[in-house]
Scaffold this motif. Sequence first.
Motif, PDB file in Angstrom:
ATOM      1  N   UNK A 381       0.868  -1.182   0.000  1.00 37.81           N
ATOM      2  CA  UNK A 381       0.000   0.000   0.000  1.00 37.81           C
ATOM      3  C   UNK A 381       0.901   1.227   0.000  1.00 37.81           C
ATOM      4  N   UNK A 382       1.004   1.879  -1.160  1.00 42.13           N
ATOM      5  CA  UNK A 382       1.963   2.973  -1.325  1.00 42.13           C
ATOM      6  C   UNK A 382       1.429   3.960  -2.342  1.00 42.13           C
ATOM      7  N   UNK A 383       2.006   5.144  -2.345  1.00 37.54           N
ATOM      8  CA  UNK A 383       1.675   6.146  -3.347  1.00 37.54           C
ATOM      9  C   UNK A 383       2.039   5.596  -4.724  1.00 37.54           C
ATOM     10  N   UNK A 384       1.115   5.730  -5.688  1.00 35.11           N
ATOM     11  CA  UNK A 384       1.354   5.167  -7.019  1.00 35.11           C
ATOM     12  C   UNK A 384       2.386   5.973  -7.791  1.00 35.11           C
ATOM     13  N   UNK A 385       2.761   7.157  -7.262  1.00 39.22           N
ATOM     14  CA  UNK A 385       3.608   8.055  -8.041  1.00 39.22           C
ATOM     15  C   UNK A 385       5.029   8.152  -7.514  1.00 39.22           C
ATOM     16  N   UNK A 386       5.208   7.928  -6.198  1.00 40.13           N
ATOM     17  CA  UNK A 386       6.567   7.953  -5.656  1.00 40.13           C
ATOM     18  C   UNK A 386       6.902   6.669  -4.906  1.00 40.13           C
ATOM     19  N   UNK A 387       5.944   5.755  -4.812  1.00 41.95           N
ATOM     20  CA  UNK A 387       6.121   4.454  -4.162  1.00 41.95           C
ATOM     21  C   UNK A 387       6.394   4.552  -2.666  1.00 41.95           C
ATOM     22  N   UNK A 388       6.122   5.721  -2.054  1.00 43.34           N
ATOM     23  CA  UNK A 388       6.278   5.828  -0.599  1.00 43.34           C
ATOM     24  C   UNK A 388       5.173   5.041   0.088  1.00 43.34           C
ATOM     25  N   UNK A 389       5.573   4.274   1.093  1.00 46.99           N
ATOM     26  CA  UNK A 389       4.603   3.445   1.818  1.00 46.99           C
ATOM     27  C   UNK A 389       3.560   4.322   2.509  1.00 46.99           C
ATOM     28  N   UNK A 390       2.360   3.831   2.579  1.00 47.85           N
ATOM     29  CA  UNK A 390       1.299   4.554   3.269  1.00 47.85           C
ATOM     30  C   UNK A 390       0.667   3.607   4.285  1.00 47.85           C
ATOM     31  N   UNK A 391      -0.055   4.210   5.252  1.00 45.77           N
ATOM     32  CA  UNK A 391      -0.826   3.380   6.180  1.00 45.77           C
ATOM     33  C   UNK A 391      -2.232   3.945   6.275  1.00 45.77           C
ATOM     34  N   UNK A 392      -3.036   3.392   7.167  1.00 40.94           N
ATOM     35  CA  UNK A 392      -4.445   3.815   7.180  1.00 40.94           C
ATOM     36  C   UNK A 392      -4.614   5.271   7.598  1.00 40.94           C
ATOM     37  N   UNK A 393      -3.565   5.853   8.219  1.00 39.81           N
ATOM     38  CA  UNK A 393      -3.684   7.251   8.654  1.00 39.81           C
ATOM     39  C   UNK A 393      -3.194   8.222   7.580  1.00 39.81           C
ATOM     40  N   UNK A 394      -2.492   7.710   6.586  1.00 41.81           N
ATOM     41  CA  UNK A 394      -1.927   8.591   5.564  1.00 41.81           C
ATOM     42  C   UNK A 394      -3.049   9.214   4.735  1.00 41.81           C
ATOM     43  N   UNK A 395      -2.973  10.549   4.574  1.00 43.59           N
ATOM     44  CA  UNK A 395      -3.926  11.222   3.693  1.00 43.59           C
ATOM     45  C   UNK A 395      -3.434  11.075   2.259  1.00 43.59           C
ATOM     46  N   UNK A 396      -4.334  10.762   1.365  1.00 44.49           N
ATOM     47  CA  UNK A 396      -3.905  10.654  -0.030  1.00 44.49           C
ATOM     48  C   UNK A 396      -4.981  11.216  -0.937  1.00 44.49           C
ATOM     49  N   UNK A 397      -4.597  11.547  -2.147  1.00 44.46           N
ATOM     50  CA  UNK A 397      -5.515  12.068  -3.149  1.00 44.46           C
ATOM     51  C   UNK A 397      -5.785  10.975  -4.175  1.00 44.46           C
ATOM     52  N   UNK A 398      -6.944  11.099  -4.757  1.00 44.17           N
ATOM     53  CA  UNK A 398      -7.293  10.120  -5.785  1.00 44.17           C
ATOM     54  C   UNK A 398      -6.976  10.694  -7.150  1.00 44.17           C
ATOM     55  N   UNK A 399      -6.309   9.909  -8.008  1.00 44.42           N
ATOM     56  CA  UNK A 399      -6.033  10.335  -9.363  1.00 44.42           C
ATOM     57  C   UNK A 399      -6.251   9.114 -10.265  1.00 44.42           C
ATOM     58  N   UNK A 400      -7.326   9.154 -11.027  1.00 45.09           N
ATOM     59  CA  UNK A 400      -7.718   7.989 -11.839  1.00 45.09           C
ATOM     60  C   UNK A 400      -7.784   6.719 -10.993  1.00 45.09           C
ATOM     61  N   UNK A 401      -8.317   6.863  -9.807  1.00 46.96           N
ATOM     62  CA  UNK A 401      -8.457   5.755  -8.852  1.00 46.96           C
ATOM     63  C   UNK A 401      -7.116   5.139  -8.451  1.00 46.96           C
TER      64      UNK A 401
END
Lengths: 433, 290
Positions: A381-401
């Motif tokens: 589970x990571x950012x699709x653009x920089x591959x940084x790991x994320x967790x359930x608390x990480x805020x993220x934006x949706x871009x083409x799902x």
Amino acid sequence: MARNSDTLPFPTSISIQSLDHSKLYNRRAQSRENLVEKEITNDSNSNQSTFVYDYEELAEWKGFDKPPKLPPRNFKNAYCDTNDLKKQTTNKTGVTGMSLDDMFCSRCREGFEPHEKIVNSRGELWHPQCFVCAQCFRPFPEGIFYEFEGRKYCEHDFHVLFAPCCGKCGEFVIGRVIKAMNANWHPGCFRCEECSGELAETGFMKCQGRALCHTCNARIKAGALGKHICHQCHGIIDDKPLRFRGEVYHPYHFNCTACGIELNADAREVRSRPGFAANEMNELYCLRCHDKMGIPICGACRRPIEERVVTALGKHWHVEHFVCAKCEKPFLGHRHYEKKGLAYCETHYHQLFGNLCFVCNQVIAGDVFTALNKAWCVHHFACAFCDQKMNQKTKFFEFDLKPACKKCYEKFPQELKRRMRRMYDLNPKKIPA
Amino acid sequence: MTVCARAMNQTPVSCIPNSRMSKAKKVIDEARENQNPELDLADKGISTFEEMPGLLNMLQITRLTLSHNKLQVVPPGLANLINLEILNLFNNHITELPISLSQMPKLRILNVGMNRLDSLPRGFGAFPVLEVLDLTYNNLSEENLPGNFFMMETLRALYLADNDFEYLPPEIGQLKNLQILVLRENDLIELPKEIGELTRLRELHIQGNRLTVLPPEIGNLDLVSNKAVFRMEFNPWVTPIGDQLQVGISHVIDYIRSETYRYLYNRHLSAKGPPPPIENDKSKKISRAR
Ligand SMILES: [Zn+2]
Ligand SMILES: [Zn+2]
Ligand SMILES: [Zn+2]
Ligand SMILES: [Zn+2]
Ligand SMILES: [Zn+2]
Ligand SMILES: [Zn+2]
Ligand SMILES: [Zn+2]
Ligand SMILES: [Zn+2]
């Protein structure tokens, strides 16, 4: 070679005949399927009888033919003198008060002199000169005689008068007599006129005045007609033969490997191991199924697929036979999931194997991150653009799902972010912040 | 100093090449020491692969992330990394890719989004195991796709948003494993009926194009279940589709599955008018920068 005098030495009614004389045979033949009926009707215009028997029938037939076994008897005991006889009648037969005056010869009706030899046979008494063959009036050689209708005969005359002669060797037939072809035979003398095989046990076929075993009969008949003999039933193949594994047969002995229908001469032999000379693996298909062999065979029911073909798991399937391995409901064009060579409906796939991680495409064993119509394993589970790991608390934006971390989103060009906002304004509930 | 000059048209960065080089080098050295198979080099201001000495010899790495850099050229030697499964080149200045990439035996995920690709090399579709291909935000169209592009049967996600497609080749139907197809904000005038053959599709994004009708074959797809997403806004739809869209996607799908729609669709095709005008203004796209 002793023969009892009080029983006929052979059964008079035994004969071996064509089986169509047998009630049992006829009863069975009638109840049988058209297989037998057909053969009978084929021959109905000739006087040659064809028959089919089975072992059960044969056993009954043989039992009927067996001559009764008789205990041997020492006829020499029949000779004794009057004193012996007195002793015998008193002590052994229990006849009391018997005197010479009461005894008389069964033949000449005269009495006996004292000390005269008397012949005793089952309580009847004779002068020795009167105990002779009813035909030649000579004493019985070695005391052996045969009795028929109250008269006694020497062996020779008995044979001449009553015993049958063998149609082959001309000798008397004593014991089992084979009556067939309007003559009598020793069992060992009644043989096929073609192959000399014994016919007593197997039955025979009359063919132009000759007795033949059924194999020879069929061969001769077929040869005369230019026809084949079935390798299974040895009968003549009147119609087109079926060739199978190097032999010829009546087609109706076989059924189609695929559909089970009884075959006709149009059936096809299919070499199941192409390129192998051996044919013991070959199989038969009716023409209909054979024509379908070019098209796929269903992996479930093994039958040809005439309608829509589903290709999955390296096999072909009838639409209605391609089913979930768990609930066995057909997919009918709906999405299916494959796992270890089996197919599952969505419900059961997820029930059994869980979600697939969007990144590693593996079943997620542990915790699942579910978002944006996708699932991720903890590891991916990571950012699709920089591959940084994320967790359930990480805020993220949706871009083409796809998930974009805040840092990445901020790096997006202004013009893109403006467009993204336009989309978001249209349908805000679809875009998680 | 060329590195510094090129950096000027982007966000301001430090103009000390040595420190920047050592930043990338430090990450590489650490990874080599720790035998770390995942290499994170995002946002390191890297302009050329020469700033990453020894990288192409790190055969053990399975993931290489080079997002948010200033790479213009990808050397063919990158394909030496035979164990690479994930290659992320998002947001660089790449104008072309070496054909060697498509020979990488284990590459499953390739992100070349937000670059300056005007074309893809001939034979690009030869990837043996590629599953996710992200070409979002480039300058690609049907004119510059290689002939074997739709041979990538292992693809499960294809991202082509923010490009310049007017037509989608019918060969799209060959991508039997495709689950995600994103065509947002291209210049698409129509969709091929072969999209209806993508039976595993569960995400279809076609918003912001010039579409007026949908091929009825799209009705074959399962796009309205709770496992599916279908986005189709911002298109000049014919009125009946536009009206259904007001009430919801599932109404659109029901409608295009009807006989009425099939009739309308065929009539629409035969009475072919001029395509709707291009509305997307792409002049400000950074992929256009030269
Ligand atoms: Zn005599
Ligand atoms: Zn004889
Ligand atoms: Zn037969
Ligand atoms: Zn047969
Ligand atoms: Zn079947
Ligand atoms: Zn099921
Ligand atoms: Zn994973
Ligand atoms: Zn990120």
